[in-house]
Design a protein around this motif. Structure first.
Motif, PDB file in Angstrom:
ATOM      1  N   UNK A 141       0.927  -1.159  -0.036  1.00 21.76           N
ATOM      2  CA  UNK A 141      -0.158   0.011   0.050  1.00 21.76           C
ATOM      3  C   UNK A 141       1.012   1.321   0.069  1.00 21.76           C
ATOM      4  N   UNK A 142       0.633   2.095  -0.803  1.00 21.32           N
ATOM      5  CA  UNK A 142       1.351   3.408  -0.690  1.00 21.32           C
ATOM      6  C   UNK A 142       0.554   4.523  -0.928  1.00 21.32           C
ATOM      7  N   UNK A 143       0.764   5.380  -0.329  1.00 19.39           N
ATOM      8  CA  UNK A 143      -0.138   6.833  -0.199  1.00 19.39           C
ATOM      9  C   UNK A 143       0.852   8.076  -0.788  1.00 19.39           C
ATOM     10  N   UNK A 144       0.286   8.409  -1.761  1.00 20.51           N
ATOM     11  CA  UNK A 144       0.979   9.585  -2.417  1.00 20.51           C
ATOM     12  C   UNK A 144       0.532  10.970  -1.939  1.00 20.51           C
ATOM     13  N   UNK A 145       1.291  11.323  -1.039  1.00 22.28           N
ATOM     14  CA  UNK A 145       1.051  12.611  -0.422  1.00 22.28           C
ATOM     15  C   UNK A 145       1.006  13.701  -1.174  1.00 22.28           C
ATOM     16  N   UNK A 146       2.079  13.837  -1.981  1.00 15.01           N
ATOM     17  CA  UNK A 146       2.199  14.884  -2.875  1.00 15.01           C
ATOM     18  C   UNK A 146       3.100  14.338  -4.199  1.00 15.01           C
ATOM     19  N   UNK A 147       3.340  15.377  -5.139  1.00 14.31           N
ATOM     20  CA  UNK A 147       4.260  14.824  -6.259  1.00 14.31           C
ATOM     21  C   UNK A 147       5.598  14.392  -5.719  1.00 14.31           C
ATOM     22  N   UNK A 152       5.909  10.070  -1.218  1.00 16.71           N
ATOM     23  CA  UNK A 152       5.021   8.710  -1.168  1.00 16.71           C
ATOM     24  C   UNK A 152       5.445   8.056   0.141  1.00 16.71           C
ATOM     25  N   UNK A 153       4.497   7.787   1.022  1.00 16.63           N
ATOM     26  CA  UNK A 153       4.604   7.122   1.941  1.00 16.63           C
ATOM     27  C   UNK A 153       3.999   5.435   1.939  1.00 16.63           C
ATOM     28  N   UNK A 154       5.039   4.733   2.457  1.00 15.25           N
ATOM     29  CA  UNK A 154       4.404   3.350   2.548  1.00 15.25           C
ATOM     30  C   UNK A 154       3.223   3.135   3.638  1.00 15.25           C
ATOM     31  N   UNK A 155       2.141   2.343   3.441  1.00 16.50           N
ATOM     32  CA  UNK A 155       1.229   2.353   4.467  1.00 16.50           C
ATOM     33  C   UNK A 155       1.533   0.846   4.964  1.00 16.50           C
ATOM     34  N   UNK A 156       1.601   0.743   6.220  1.00 16.24           N
ATOM     35  CA  UNK A 156       1.449  -0.662   6.909  1.00 16.24           C
ATOM     36  C   UNK A 156       0.154  -0.856   7.637  1.00 16.24           C
ATOM     37  N   UNK A 157      -0.843  -1.830   6.952  1.00 17.38           N
ATOM     38  CA  UNK A 157      -2.048  -2.055   7.615  1.00 17.38           C
ATOM     39  C   UNK A 157      -2.137  -3.553   7.702  1.00 17.38           C
TER      40      UNK A 157
END
Length: 222
Positions: free
Chosen positions: A120-126, A129-134
């Motif tokens: 899971x990756x969360x693209x905060x801005x251009x 990018x933050x990797x999501x641990x769920x």
């Protein structure tokens, strides 16, 4: 009410309410009370546990074994751990993990399992990018295990899909009675291939029993 107050001051209202459910059961027979003997009934329960029809029988995949542990002693040393006194823990009931995995993956619930891990990756801005641990099936460990399993040598005619069974073990002491200190240590297994939101629902039956460890009493080594 007389029974509640005269037998013990530890009998709760909840226990009293449970008693009424037994009295209202169709199987309850007032004449049985006249010949009731707790010692004999406990013997009947023990015989039932030895019967193959009970849920913990070998026919249901349960086995009974002994576990051996080495015991320390204050102010005593042994050259090797194998020289220390050994205690045998009898009556450990357990099931094969292979049997549980086979049973679960053949069940219809496995159609909701995630067999192929991903991230899971969360693209905060251009720029960020933050990797999501769920979920467990979206973890780096699951991804590494999946790559390792699919990198193993295979037969030429083996065209089956290789997947990872993510096992999540859990254990906690469970009291066997409302009053007293009788307890067991049950071991459970959950599957990380299943969503945590499903595992958290009691109605999903996502928890599988693996073993029951009896409590060991403390004592001194002579």
């Amino acid at each position: 009410m007389c029974w509640q107050y005269s037998s013990s001051n530890l009998i709760s209202d909840a226990a009293m309410q449970r008693l009424t459910t037994f009295l209202d059961d169709d199987a309850y027979n007032r004449n049985d009370v006249k010949i009731f003997n707790p010692t004999r009934e406990k013997r009947f329960v023990a015989q039932y546990l030895e019967d193959h029809s009970n849920p913990f029988s070998a026919r249901n995949g349960w086995k009974e074994s002994s576990v051996y542990i080495r015991l320390p002693k204050e102010k005593m040393k042994w050259p090797l751990e194998g020289d220390a006194p050994e205690l045998e823990i009898k009556g450990v009931r357990h099931r094969s993990l292979i049997d549980i995995i086979t049973e679960v993956f053949e069940d219809g619930a496995a159609t909701t399992f995630h067999m192929t891990p991903f991230q899971h990756m969360w693209k905060v801005s251009e720029e960020r990018t933050i990797k999501v641990y769920s979920e467990a099936y979206a973890s780096p460990a699951m991804m590494d295990a999946y790559i390792e399993v699919n990198s193993l040598p295979r037969q030429a005619d083996d065209n089956l899909e290789c997947v990872v069974a993510s096992l999540m073990m859990y254990s906690d002491s469970t009291h066997l009675s409302n009053f007293g200190d009788a307890s067991l240590w049950p071991f459970y297994v959950f599957f990380g291939n299943e969503s945590k939101y499903t595992r958290g629902k009691p109605t999903a039956s996502a928890c599988h029993h693996v073993a029951y460890i009896p409590t060991v009493s403390c004592f001194q080594i002579a």
